[in-house]
Design a protein around this motif. Structure first.
Motif, PDB file in Angstrom:
ATOM      1  N   GLY A   1      -7.357  68.602  21.502  1.00 29.91           N
ATOM      2  CA  GLY A   1      -7.954  69.706  22.236  1.00 29.91           C
ATOM      3  C   GLY A   1      -9.208  70.264  21.611  1.00 29.91           C
ATOM      4  N   VAL A   2      -9.835  69.517  20.730  1.00 28.85           N
ATOM      5  CA  VAL A   2     -11.055  69.983  20.069  1.00 28.85           C
ATOM      6  C   VAL A   2     -12.233  69.726  21.005  1.00 28.85           C
ATOM      7  N   PRO A   3     -13.028  70.752  21.324  1.00 30.91           N
ATOM      8  CA  PRO A   3     -14.226  70.510  22.127  1.00 30.91           C
ATOM      9  C   PRO A   3     -15.238  69.713  21.302  1.00 30.91           C
ATOM     10  N   THR A   4     -15.836  68.728  21.945  1.00 32.50           N
ATOM     11  CA  THR A   4     -16.733  67.830  21.215  1.00 32.50           C
ATOM     12  C   THR A   4     -18.026  67.606  21.980  1.00 32.50           C
ATOM     13  N   ILE A   5     -19.048  67.219  21.241  1.00 34.19           N
ATOM     14  CA  ILE A   5     -20.278  66.679  21.828  1.00 34.19           C
ATOM     15  C   ILE A   5     -20.221  65.183  21.542  1.00 34.19           C
ATOM     16  N   ALA A   6     -19.967  64.409  22.582  1.00 32.10           N
ATOM     17  CA  ALA A   6     -19.779  62.960  22.434  1.00 32.10           C
ATOM     18  C   ALA A   6     -21.126  62.261  22.587  1.00 32.10           C
ATOM     19  N   TYR A   7     -21.971  62.363  21.569  1.00 30.72           N
ATOM     20  CA  TYR A   7     -23.307  61.788  21.664  1.00 30.72           C
ATOM     21  C   TYR A   7     -23.291  60.267  21.625  1.00 30.72           C
ATOM     22  N   GLY A   8     -22.252  59.652  21.116  1.00 26.10           N
ATOM     23  CA  GLY A   8     -22.142  58.187  21.135  1.00 26.10           C
ATOM     24  C   GLY A   8     -21.985  57.667  22.556  1.00 26.10           C
ATOM     25  N   LEU A   9     -21.144  58.341  23.354  1.00 25.08           N
ATOM     26  CA  LEU A   9     -20.990  57.956  24.756  1.00 25.08           C
ATOM     27  C   LEU A   9     -22.288  58.214  25.518  1.00 25.08           C
ATOM     28  N   PHE A  10     -22.993  59.279  25.132  1.00 22.01           N
ATOM     29  CA  PHE A  10     -24.274  59.572  25.768  1.00 22.01           C
ATOM     30  C   PHE A  10     -25.273  58.452  25.486  1.00 22.01           C
ATOM     31  N   ILE A  11     -25.299  57.953  24.262  1.00 21.51           N
ATOM     32  CA  ILE A  11     -26.195  56.840  23.919  1.00 21.51           C
ATOM     33  C   ILE A  11     -25.844  55.616  24.757  1.00 21.51           C
ATOM     34  N   ASN A  12     -24.545  55.340  24.910  1.00 20.86           N
ATOM     35  CA  ASN A  12     -24.114  54.221  25.762  1.00 20.86           C
ATOM     36  C   ASN A  12     -24.621  54.405  27.189  1.00 20.86           C
ATOM     37  N   ASN A  13     -24.476  55.616  27.715  1.00 17.21           N
ATOM     38  CA  ASN A  13     -24.891  55.871  29.096  1.00 17.21           C
ATOM     39  C   ASN A  13     -26.404  55.789  29.256  1.00 17.21           C
ATOM     40  N   VAL A  14     -27.158  56.189  28.246  1.00 21.30           N
ATOM     41  CA  VAL A  14     -28.621  56.071  28.315  1.00 21.30           C
ATOM     42  C   VAL A  14     -29.022  54.596  28.358  1.00 21.30           C
ATOM     43  N   ILE A  15     -28.393  53.776  27.538  1.00 22.14           N
ATOM     44  CA  ILE A  15     -28.691  52.340  27.545  1.00 22.14           C
ATOM     45  C   ILE A  15     -28.260  51.726  28.874  1.00 22.14           C
ATOM     46  N   ASP A  16     -27.098  52.138  29.381  1.00 19.06           N
ATOM     47  CA  ASP A  16     -26.592  51.683  30.679  1.00 19.06           C
ATOM     48  C   ASP A  16     -27.598  52.024  31.779  1.00 19.06           C
ATOM     49  N   PHE A  17     -28.066  53.270  31.804  1.00 14.70           N
ATOM     50  CA  PHE A  17     -29.036  53.704  32.808  1.00 14.70           C
ATOM     51  C   PHE A  17     -30.342  52.932  32.679  1.00 14.70           C
ATOM     52  N   THR A  18     -30.798  52.704  31.462  1.00 13.54           N
ATOM     53  CA  THR A  18     -32.064  52.003  31.248  1.00 13.54           C
ATOM     54  C   THR A  18     -31.991  50.577  31.786  1.00 13.54           C
TER      55      THR A  18
END
Length: 163
Positions: free
Chosen positions: A88-105
């Motif tokens: 239940g710890v709130p997180t900033i999942a910047y690794g998933l964000f990097i994946n999604n940026v590469i996916d979008f690109t």
């Protein structure tokens, strides 16, 4: 016109069917690109950067359900993003964000290539020529062909309409 008949008319139009096919193929292509990024591109990239698992890169924002912990202790307590989320710890999942940026690109680049190719094909293919304007008309009395600007038929001398 009832709503059902309007919908039927809309659904059988070619553009609606083409759009539906495009959306379905786009969704399947999106899954394929996501798998490419997550399963093929990111693991070797993570290894090159020193065994970094991009899916598990996160910053904990607090202690979640464990009120006695602070954010600094929470960061050391969870090795994976899944473990932090389970606690239940709130997180900033910047690794998933990097994946999604590469996916979008990758998706944006593929769409760019398709649009670029379509524009190239449009330039190569000749455009259909518009129908030439009529230069003659038919006399309603004698059915003779006369010039379009004529005010009287040259054969029967009857007045022609439309002038």
């Amino acid at each position: 016109m009832s709503m059902l008949s309007e919908f039927r008319e809309f659904a059988v139009k070619g553009n609606a069917v083409d759009m539906a096919v495009g959306i379905i193929i786009g969704g399947a292509f999106g899954k394929l690109v996501t798998s490419l990024v997550n399963d093929v591109v990111m693991p070797p990239l993570g290894m090159l950067l020193g065994q970094v698992p991009f899916n598990d890169l996160f910053i904990p924002m607090g202690s979640g359900r464990f009120d006695s912990w602070d954010a600094a202790n929470a960061a050391g307590a969870f090795n994976t993003l899944a473990a932090a989320k389970a606690a239940g710890v709130p997180t900033i999942a910047y690794g998933l964000f990097i994946n999604n940026v590469i996916d979008f690109t990758i998706m944006a680049f593929c769409i760019f290539l398709v649009v670029r190719q379509m524009n190239h094909i449009k330039q190569i293919l000749p455009l259909p020529k518009p129908a030439p304007e009529p230069t003659t008309k038919t006399c309603p009395e004698c059915l003779s062909t006369v010039p379009i600007k004529a005010k009287r038929c040259a054969y029967c001398t009857s007045p022609l309409e439309g002038n």
